[in-house]
Design an enzyme around this catalytic site. Structure first.
Site, short mmCIF file in Angstrom:
data_model
loop_
_atom_site.label_atom_id
_atom_site.label_comp_id
_atom_site.label_asym_id
_atom_site.label_seq_id
_atom_site.Cartn_x
_atom_site.Cartn_y
_atom_site.Cartn_z
N HIS A 65 0.80 -1.38 -0.01
CA HIS A 65 -0.07 0.12 0.06
C HIS A 65 0.81 1.35 0.00
CE1 HIS A 65 1.05 0.63 4.40
NE2 HIS A 65 0.90 -0.64 4.17
N HIS A 95 8.08 7.26 5.16
CA HIS A 95 7.43 6.95 4.10
C HIS A 95 6.50 8.01 3.70
CE1 HIS A 95 4.48 6.23 7.63
NE2 HIS A 95 3.49 6.54 6.98
N HIS A 97 2.73 9.67 1.78
CA HIS A 97 1.26 9.42 1.45
C HIS A 97 0.95 10.54 0.16
CE1 HIS A 97 0.18 6.96 4.78
NE2 HIS A 97 1.08 7.51 5.36
N HIS A 120 5.84 11.25 6.28
CA HIS A 120 5.87 10.71 7.47
C HIS A 120 7.20 10.22 8.24
CE1 HIS A 120 1.31 10.22 7.60
NE2 HIS A 120 1.49 11.62 7.78
N THR A 200 -2.16 6.23 11.09
CA THR A 200 -3.23 6.57 10.07
C THR A 200 -3.68 5.39 8.96
OG1 THR A 200 -1.80 7.48 7.98
CG2 THR A 200 -2.33 9.10 9.81
N HIS A 201 -2.88 4.32 9.40
CA HIS A 201 -3.60 3.10 8.78
C HIS A 201 -3.50 2.05 9.78
CE1 HIS A 201 0.33 1.60 8.40
NE2 HIS A 201 0.74 2.52 7.67
#
EC number: 4.2.1.1
Length: 262
Positions: A65, A95, A97, A120, A200-201
């Site tokens: 993802h 990582h 987004h 992040h 957030t995931h």
């Protein structure tokens, strides 16, 4: 890698995460929309101090993802201090987004304004806990620096990351990624917002003290397009690109966002 039981679209998308992860409806979920008129200046918030040893950069990995750059975190060679923290937090990974186009993609928003992407940089409380996985479940376990990325000029500091993506095109691929200092990607202005939130995931643990820099950095449309060229599928599977991987802002539920600046 095991098949993910969650995704960013369809029946396992963010609006359904609560079926598998009830904490998705918790009181401290992230991201949020930062409403600047409701933010409180906190004079006790110190400047953020990062000291990253480039030699701790280890590998870049396609995690289906997303992709992430992992760091050696056996000792305190790369740490975050200052801000709202009393101790030091050890660097674990960073990582990004992003969205399907440059006009959205950040997870946090500011007065409803979306940025093209969000970096992040993830750290864990190594003074109190013995591993990242232990810290990730504790309310004071993680510190994540968030940096907004705005489409515009190419960012030379980002290019080494972008160039490595071709070697991790498909899910589960890894490649060595050495000698990199992520502080290259932190804005010059030290102004930041801070609040208590979550990953957030999934697993969405409410273990994160967020440090969100007010000033964005830039990346070119070409650089951002490279993020979307990664595949969420393994080699040999029908190819599917990671076109977007951002969660929408969650309710604040009474939390106070603090600012290091007036």
């Amino acid at each position: 890698m095991a098949n993910l039981n969650w995704s960013y679209e369809g029946e396992n998308g963010p609006e359904h995460w609560s079926k598998l992860y009830p904490i998705a409806n918790g009181d401290n979920q992230s991201p949020i929309d930062i409403k600047t008129k409701e933010v409180k200046h906190d004079a006790s918030l110190k400047p953020i101090s990062v000291s990253y040893n480039p030699a701790t950069a280890k590998e870049i990995v396609n995690v289906s993802h997303n992709f992430q750059v992992n760091f050696e975190d056996k000792d305190n060679q790369s740490v975050l201090k200052g801000g709202p923290f009393t101790g030091s937090f050890r660097l674990r990974q960073f990582h990004f987004h992003w969205g399907t186009a440059d006009d959205h993609g950040s997870e946090h928003t500011v007065d409803g304004v979306k940025y093209s992407s969000e970096l992040h940089i993830v750290h864990w409380n190594s003074e109190k806990y013995s591993s990242f996985s232990e810290a990730a479940e504790k309310p004071d376990g993680l510190a994540i620096i968030a940096v907004f990325i705005k489409a515009g000029q190419a960012n030379p500091g980002l290019q080494k990351v972008i160039d490595a993506l071709s070697s991790i095109k498909t899910k589960g691929k890894k490649a060595p990624f050495a000698n990199f200092d992520p502080s290259l990607l932190i804005p010059q202005s030290s102004d930041y917002w801070s609040y208590h939130g979550s990953l957030t995931h999934p697993p969405l643990h409410e273990s994160v003290t967020w440090i969100i820099y007010r000033e964005p950095i830039s990346a070119s449309s070409e650089q951002l397009a490279k993020f979307r060229s990664l595949l969420s599928t393994a080699e040999g599977e029908k190819a599917s690109s990671i076109l977007h991987n951002h969660r929408l802002p969650q309710p604040l539920k009474g939390r106070q966002v603090k600012a290091s600046f007036k």
